[in-house]
Design an enzyme around this catalytic site. Sequence first.
Site, mmCIF file in Angstrom:
data_model
loop_
_atom_site.group_PDB
_atom_site.id
_atom_site.type_symbol
_atom_site.label_atom_id
_atom_site.label_comp_id
_atom_site.label_asym_id
_atom_site.label_seq_id
_atom_site.Cartn_x
_atom_site.Cartn_y
_atom_site.Cartn_z
ATOM 1 N N GLY A 90 -8.861 -49.172 -15.737
ATOM 2 C CA GLY A 90 -7.474 -49.229 -16.204
ATOM 3 C C GLY A 90 -7.177 -50.580 -16.797
ATOM 4 N N ASN A 91 -5.909 -50.869 -17.013
ATOM 5 C CA ASN A 91 -5.530 -52.183 -17.521
ATOM 6 C C ASN A 91 -4.171 -52.558 -16.948
ATOM 7 O OD1 ASN A 91 -3.336 -51.371 -19.462
ATOM 8 N ND2 ASN A 91 -5.024 -50.180 -20.293
ATOM 9 N N ARG A 92 -3.697 -53.740 -17.272
ATOM 10 C CA ARG A 92 -2.552 -54.291 -16.572
ATOM 11 C C ARG A 92 -1.201 -53.973 -17.206
ATOM 12 N NH1 ARG A 92 -4.570 -60.275 -15.097
ATOM 13 N NH2 ARG A 92 -2.379 -60.489 -14.585
ATOM 14 N N ALA B 8 -0.998 -49.236 -23.821
ATOM 15 C CA ALA B 8 -2.240 -50.021 -23.769
ATOM 16 C C ALA B 8 -3.360 -49.021 -23.503
ATOM 17 C CB ALA B 8 -2.158 -51.067 -22.676
#
Length: 225
Positions: free
Chosen positions: A33-35, A100
């Site tokens: 995943g990402n932030r 994102a």
Amino acid sequence: LASASRPSLLSGRQVLISAGPTFEDLDPVRFLGNRSSGKMGFALAAVAAAMGARVTLVAGPVSLATPPGVQRVDVRRAAQMRDAVLAALPGQDVYIGAAAVADYAPVETQPQKIKKTGETLAVQLVRTPDILAEVAAHAARPHLVVGFAAETNDLDTYARDKLRRKGLDLIAANDVSAQGIGFESEDNALAVFDAERRFDIPRGTKTAVAGALLALIAERLGTRA
Ligand code: CTP
Ligand code: CA
């Protein structure tokens, strides 16, 4: 919202927004995943609805409430986000790609939990579809296609390059290396580029920044029927 939005500036318009991260599953308990918190995309959806637009929000996994009047579609993976965005595309006046999206996903999702064996583990990843570029090249292309660019360096060069390469009308770039703005933050600041010019949206709450970006978008939609 009242201060960030001028009611009716987007009345009668249909706005499609993607927001949040995507999670690409490795196995039933792990993912890449990402932030991204999703807050910028949700602020855009809330303010666009307050400005009179009919808003569809395709949301990755986030813990945020659906803004009033917004139609929300929840997705998890990049491939699902692509399908949801393309399904909602016909009739949209504006697409804002604020998500994102993971650039790579595991080639395979293991049906069972991956067990710990060797000292190292190699996972093969494959490029995800570029949703924004697909929307910009689509037969049902909205009048305005707006991208985001999160950069840590050479912001102008990378943002302008993405604008051109993906065939966008506007790109909103933020410097994710700056203190207190961007990912996981309440505030943001944007440098917005079209083919000729740069517009700076100064640091403010994500709601205020969303209002300023949507004002630029509304101006460009103008009196188009
Ligand atoms: N984007 C997308 N689909 C992807 C990757 C990115 O729709 N698979 C969109 C994002 O939503 C954003 C824009 O493309 O609006 C730019 O994303 P960014 O990550 O900054 O650019 P990339 O083209 O992925 O390039 P890189 O990460 O290498 O800088
Ligand atoms: Ca990327």
